[in-house]
Write a protein that holds these residues in place. Structure first.
Motif, PDB file in Angstrom:
ATOM      1  N   THR A  83       0.799  -1.221   0.000  1.00  0.00           N
ATOM      2  CA  THR A  83       0.000   0.000   0.000  1.00  0.00           C
ATOM      3  C   THR A  83       0.829   1.268   0.000  1.00  0.00           C
ATOM      4  O   THR A  83       0.287   2.363  -0.051  1.00  0.00           O
ATOM      5  N   THR A 138      -8.229  -5.259  -5.396  1.00  0.00           N
ATOM      6  CA  THR A 138      -7.175  -4.589  -6.163  1.00  0.00           C
ATOM      7  C   THR A 138      -6.565  -5.525  -7.194  1.00  0.00           C
ATOM      8  O   THR A 138      -6.465  -5.192  -8.381  1.00  0.00           O
ATOM      9  N   SER A 197      -5.322   2.198  -8.167  1.00  0.00           N
ATOM     10  CA  SER A 197      -5.562   3.091  -7.046  1.00  0.00           C
ATOM     11  C   SER A 197      -6.869   2.641  -6.391  1.00  0.00           C
ATOM     12  O   SER A 197      -7.905   2.606  -7.055  1.00  0.00           O
ATOM     13  N   THR A 198      -6.798   2.268  -5.129  1.00  0.00           N
ATOM     14  CA  THR A 198      -7.949   1.736  -4.407  1.00  0.00           C
ATOM     15  C   THR A 198      -8.286   2.662  -3.243  1.00  0.00           C
ATOM     16  O   THR A 198      -7.412   3.007  -2.453  1.00  0.00           O
ATOM     17  N   TRP A 199      -9.567   3.043  -3.145  1.00  0.00           N
ATOM     18  CA  TRP A 199     -10.016   3.929  -2.074  1.00  0.00           C
ATOM     19  C   TRP A 199     -10.898   3.163  -1.101  1.00  0.00           C
ATOM     20  O   TRP A 199     -11.735   2.361  -1.507  1.00  0.00           O
ATOM     21  N   SER A 206      -6.096   5.192   0.819  1.00  0.00           N
ATOM     22  CA  SER A 206      -5.984   4.630  -0.528  1.00  0.00           C
ATOM     23  C   SER A 206      -4.763   3.732  -0.635  1.00  0.00           C
ATOM     24  O   SER A 206      -3.844   3.790   0.186  1.00  0.00           O
ATOM     25  N   LEU A 258      -1.895   2.343  -3.558  1.00  0.00           N
ATOM     26  CA  LEU A 258      -1.291   2.493  -4.880  1.00  0.00           C
ATOM     27  C   LEU A 258      -0.421   1.278  -5.139  1.00  0.00           C
ATOM     28  O   LEU A 258       0.383   0.882  -4.292  1.00  0.00           O
TER      29      LEU A 258
END
Length: 294
Positions: free
Chosen positions: A16, A51, A76-78, A133, A135
């Motif tokens: 992350t 992801t 990109s995960t929120w 988030s 990445l």
């Protein structure tokens, strides 16, 4: 306990790219064991499963004849929703009265929660890492087509050495053009896929994911777009030795978000292909891939 700290700190930091200092993250991660460990760590299984299960294709169609693609997919995960940031924690055995409270997960806010008990006692649920988030980027190779079928491979690895060992990721998938049986001379395309992926975090943690679904959309010479519906499953295992005289600890986690709904579009510029893909079921994941297609 040192192994747990090393394992989870490396998982979070490497996957992350968190900005927290090593000392701060170490204090947070080592705070939870026992009954609250699963709730505290659950978002890792949810976030990493979604992801890695995003952005496997770079175009809508499965082209006939031989084709080869090599590229890089960035994610990109929120996770700003409450289910990713909080869980219901329970005070430990021996603390009276027993209480359940809304406490931060490992990805939750940097806010401690303290409850008061009998005889002036208190118990503190530690803060999360305060991140919102993820990445991540992985290389991918796609080869096809054999009888309307193409194959893809994703991979990366890094050897940390010492007690930790190697961080390894390997995934493979297959996609078949099912529209070839009933869609003739049409730009509309339908294909079905299955993907399997495996992440090993040293000798202490692993994640296995499965994904199956269907793409449907249109393919032009330069532009393409598609919608996607699928099912995913992710199983994460964390194993560590709590202390020198304690039995090994095993924490199994399964993702809580099996449904995948997504959409994407792409463009071809000479041999370059750019594709963007968004998954809309918690957590929200955006992916962009850039590669060379021959």
């Amino acid at each position: 306990m040192k192994r747990l700290q090393t394992t989870l700190l490396s998982t979070v930091m490497c996957l992350t790219f968190l900005a927290a200092s090593a000392q701060k993250a170490d204090e947070i991660i080592s705070s939870y064991t026992g009954a609250n460990a699963s709730g505290y760590l659950q978002p890792l299984a949810d976030v990493l499963t979604s992801t890695f299960n995003t952005g496997h294709i770079h175009k809508t169609s499965v082209d006939s004849g031989f084709h080869f693609y090599i590229g890089l997919t960035a994610f990109s995960t929120w996770f700003t929703d409450d289910k990713s940031r909080y869980f219901m924690g329970t005070t430990p055995n021996g603390f009276l009265p027993v209480q359940e409270v809304r406490a931060p997960t490992i990805l939750g806010p940097r806010e401690i929660v303290t409850v008061n008990g009998m005889n002036g006692t208190s118990y503190t649920f530690p803060a999360g890492l305060g991140t919102k988030s993820v990445l991540l980027a992985v290389p991918q190779i796609t080869i096809g087509s054999i009888l309307g079928t193409e194959f893809n491979v994703r991979f990366f690895g890094y050897d940390f050495g010492g007690d930790f060992g190697k961080l390894q990721f390997l995934g493979g998938g297959v996609r078949h053009d099912i529209g070839r049986y009933f869609l003739k001379n049409s730009r509309f395309r339908i294909s079905a896929e299955y993907c399997y992926q495996k992440l090993n975090v040293g000798n202490y943690a692993d994640l296995t994911t499965h994904k199956a679904g269907v793409y449907a959309g249109q393919q032009g010479k330069l532009f393409n777009y598609y919608a996607y519906v699928g099912y995913q499953n992710g199983a994460m295992n964390i194993d560590y030795q709590g202390s020198s005289d304690a039995s090994p600890v095993h924490i199994p986690l399964t993702n809580k978000n099996p449904l995948l709904l997504a959409a994407g579009m792409g463009v071809r510029l000479w041999i370059f292909r750019l594709n963007v893909h968004g998954s809309f079921i918690r957590p929200v994941v955006a992916a962009a891939s850039l590669g060379l297609s021959f």
